[in-house]
Design an enzyme around this catalytic site. Structure first.
Site, PDB file in Angstrom:
ATOM      1  N   TYR A   1       0.843  -1.206   0.000  1.00  0.00           N
ATOM      2  CA  TYR A   1       0.000   0.000   0.000  1.00  0.00           C
ATOM      3  C   TYR A   1       0.877   1.255   0.000  1.00  0.00           C
ATOM      4  O   TYR A   1       0.675   2.177  -0.799  1.00  0.00           O
ATOM      5  CB  TYR A   1      -0.890  -0.054   1.238  1.00  0.00           C
ATOM      6  CG  TYR A   1      -1.743   1.151   1.508  1.00  0.00           C
ATOM      7  CD1 TYR A   1      -2.717   1.560   0.616  1.00  0.00           C
ATOM      8  CD2 TYR A   1      -1.597   1.865   2.706  1.00  0.00           C
ATOM      9  CE1 TYR A   1      -3.525   2.658   0.897  1.00  0.00           C
ATOM     10  CE2 TYR A   1      -2.397   2.946   2.996  1.00  0.00           C
ATOM     11  CZ  TYR A   1      -3.358   3.348   2.095  1.00  0.00           C
ATOM     12  OH  TYR A   1      -4.154   4.427   2.380  1.00  0.00           O
TER      13      TYR A   1
ATOM     14  N   LYS B   1       1.247   4.157  -2.829  1.00  0.00           N
ATOM     15  CA  LYS B   1       0.942   5.570  -2.556  1.00  0.00           C
ATOM     16  C   LYS B   1       2.156   6.451  -2.848  1.00  0.00           C
ATOM     17  O   LYS B   1       2.022   7.547  -3.400  1.00  0.00           O
ATOM     18  CB  LYS B   1       0.475   5.745  -1.097  1.00  0.00           C
ATOM     19  CG  LYS B   1      -0.931   5.208  -0.830  1.00  0.00           C
ATOM     20  CD  LYS B   1      -1.988   6.006  -1.589  1.00  0.00           C
ATOM     21  CE  LYS B   1      -3.398   5.504  -1.383  1.00  0.00           C
ATOM     22  NZ  LYS B   1      -4.380   6.146  -2.264  1.00  0.00           N
TER      23      LYS B   1
HETATM   24  C1  AKB Z   1      -4.478   2.196   6.742  1.00  0.00           C
HETATM   25  O1  AKB Z   1      -4.362   1.925   7.959  1.00  0.00           O
HETATM   26  O2  AKB Z   1      -4.096   1.448   5.847  1.00  0.00           O
HETATM   27  C2  AKB Z   1      -5.074   3.528   6.368  1.00  0.00           C
HETATM   28  C3  AKB Z   1      -4.035   4.580   6.165  1.00  0.00           C
HETATM   29  C4  AKB Z   1      -3.253   5.103   7.303  1.00  0.00           C
HETATM   30  O3  AKB Z   1      -3.835   5.003   5.056  1.00  0.00           O
HETATM   31  N1  AKB Z   1      -5.999   3.956   7.376  1.00  0.00           N
END
Ligand code: AKB
Length: 321
Positions: free
Chosen positions: A143, A147
């Site tokens: 993730y 990003k």
């Molecule tokens: C997550 O925990 O993955 C999200 C974020 C901090 O982007 N809430």
């Protein structure tokens, strides 16, 4: 009506409240909600809705043409914990959807984009306290990598093609209307539900896992404010650090105990603890405050009181249905 707004991922935790806020500001018909599945009743009934897979470029283009869309809020994404279980799927969703929207803006079909980044862009080598806007970024989650890459592409499309894309690095967002899906910061929501229903909670993060957090109302305000700011005030076209509160599970539990004295918390950290440990504890968001006037309203006390009230009312409403 000319120049509508499209929200992709409108039925998620932030998308739901953002759609309702934008409908309140611009009129129901001006804001087209879309998601891969249907969502909350209030959202579905208050304005136009389309089933849309955020990776389906042709379908996005068709909706943009049909509704004369001029602004897109791309809220669809696979979050940190879920993405670790399906890395390639997360990469495809998080990146393809962004490219589809950036390219629409490059072609002049849409004028403005909101794309959320996250504190997940930081990693274990980043300074943990008061993490600066510009610093070492070596994310270790899928993730976070998606990003960080997205941020680079947003800045590239701005510099190269003049695409008006605006972004903030959301911390953990705390709310009660729509449950979050698959984040590491989700414990800070679950704890309220369990405190009210059962009087106890087992945290999947350790007692001292400090993370940056924010109440939903502040997150929506930041999102609306950055999109409404004059373009020259948006000096950072990757993504802005954004902060409000920082706390650990233990500190949050102590705050909840002020309202529910018998509340008990236990700790059984799982794989999400390693993700939390790789992220900052607190964030320096002075650039957002200086450039476009960001301020937050909710501190730990105010957020806790609002959450307990909101979760209690929601549980009562659901029970009477
Ligand atoms: C997550 O925990 O993955 C999200 C974020 C901090 O982007 N809430």
């Amino acid at each position: 009506m000319a120049g509508r707004i499209l929200i992709i991922g409108a039925c998620g935790q932030i998308g739901t409240e953002l759609t309702l806020k934008l409908r309140e500001l611009h009129g129901n018909e001006a804001v087209v909600a879309s998601d891969i599945r249907e969502g909350a009743e209030e959202l579905m009934q208050s304005g136009p809705f389309e089933i849309l897979n955020a990776t389906d470029e042709q379908h996005i283009r068709e909706i943009v043409d049909r509704y004369d869309i001029k602004q897109v809020y791309l809220m669809a994404a696979m979050l940190s914990a879920t993405a670790e279980k399906a890395p390639m799927k997360a990469w495809d969703l998080n990146m393809d959807s962004l490219f589809h929207i950036l390219n629409l803006a490059k072609e002049g079909k849409i004028d403005k984009i909101f794309w959320p980044s996250s504190i997940a862009v930081f990693g274990p080598t980043t300074p943990k306290d008061q993490t600066p806007q510009t610093t070492i970024m070596e994310p270790t989650t899928v993730y976070g990598i998606s990003k960080q890459t997205g941020e680079r592409w947003c800045e590239y499309f701005y510099r190269k093609f003049g695409v008006d894309v605006r972004s903030i690095r959301y911390p953990g967002i705390i709310s009660y209307k729509t449950l979050p899906g698959g984040g590491t910061t989700d414990y800070a929501i679950e704890i309220f539900h369990e405190a009210i229903k059962n009087g106890n909670y087992t945290s999947f993060l350790a007692s001292d896992a400090a993370l940056p957090m924010m109440y939903m109302d502040d997150a929506i305000k930041a999102t609306v404010d950055i999109m409404e700011a004059p373009a020259e005030k948006i000096k950072i076209r990757s993504s802005y650090n954004l902060a409000a509160i920082s706390f650990t599970p233990e500190i949050l539990a102590e705050e909840i105990k002020k309202h529910i004295p018998d509340f008990e918390i236990n700790y059984e950290p799982d794989f999400r603890q390693a993700i939390a440990e790789s992220w900052p504890s607190s964030i320096d968001d002075s650039a957002a405050r200086e450039h476009w006037g960001w301020t937050h309203e909710f501190d730990l006390e105010k957020m806790t009181a609002a959450m307990l009230k909101g979760v209690e009312e929601t549980l009562k409403e659901n029970a009477s249905k």
